[in-house]
Design an enzyme around this catalytic site. Sequence first.
Site, PDB file in Angstrom:
ATOM      1  N   TYR A  40       0.830  -1.370   0.043  1.00  0.00           N
ATOM      2  CA  TYR A  40      -0.011  -0.014   0.065  1.00  0.00           C
ATOM      3  C   TYR A  40       0.808   1.369  -0.077  1.00  0.00           C
ATOM      4  CZ  TYR A  40      -3.609   3.265   1.540  1.00  0.00           C
ATOM      5  OH  TYR A  40      -4.418   4.469   1.878  1.00  0.00           O
ATOM      6  N   LYS A  80       1.194   4.242  -3.033  1.00  0.00           N
ATOM      7  CA  LYS A  80       0.649   5.666  -2.594  1.00  0.00           C
ATOM      8  C   LYS A  80       2.109   6.416  -3.006  1.00  0.00           C
ATOM      9  CE  LYS A  80      -3.704   5.273  -1.590  1.00  0.00           C
ATOM     10  NZ  LYS A  80      -4.659   5.762  -2.525  1.00  0.00           N
TER      11      LYS A  80
END
Length: 313
Positions: A165, A169
Amino acid sequence: MSEFSFEGRVAVVTGAGRGIGRAHARLLAARGAKVVVNDLGGSMEGDGSDVSPAQKVVEEITSAGGAAVADTHDVSTTAGGQAIIDTAIENFGRVDILVNNAGIIRWAGLPEVDAENLERHLAVHLVGSFNTLRAAWPHFVEQNYGRVVLTTSSGVLGLPNNLSYAAAKGGTIGLARSAKLAGEPHNIKVNLIAPAAMTRMGGGPEEEPTEAVPGQPYMPSDAVAPMVAYLAHESCPVSGEIYTAGAGRFARLFIASTEGYVHQGGPATIEDVAGNWDAVNDEKGYYVPTDLMAWSGTFLQHQFAPIADSANS
């Protein structure tokens, strides 16, 4: 202060069937934008699909007097990204605003995280943002106007079990910083939001509480949307920047460099680096580069100082 309106604007919001994306879509619509509510309708891990989340948000918007259409295409595919933008063109004749909010999370860290976990996060967060941005770009250029808000996360700062993640990002930051430069000649501004809200992806319940619970922070999705709406507005004064929003606080998050240590008098050694470690890390006098060339100019300015000095002597 005059009221900020989106009358005449068309917005695409991905991942808008629930939580933060839903809040973005509803606020933009309430201020006059026509909105494409995109949501595949899958689980927070990215599994499955369901048309009802996007359609429910559309019904909320239209029942309040706004204009919206549902879209359930998958941002992670090239065809899906193009179809989402096509939905805006086919229904509303243009696209002015792109808010990329769609995302998944599958918690895992080293050593158990596998390649499929990383690839799936990159496909939705990073490639998904690329797919819709690339599809919308020709329309922005043709009309000499566009506003883009990509979703990054304070998760880039790191947690033990968010490796994929955080990597995805982090990628959106590089995407936005480069797109900013491509957009400057065309009045296209690209910024990022790092939201702070207690959604299902943020560890909250499936349905957000409508009011504060004693002893717990109140972090509704609606508290993020005003920052996103400002970044999506025609009067937005910045591009390529990262902003955080949530729980009533709005702030800027930025990438900076220290002045560092400049070695002179022959090649540097490991001992030189170690002996000047405090200077390398000293945050006094840090600067915030606007782009790669600005950073390079500052980082290498000592290389050209002797030339300038000799020219002035």
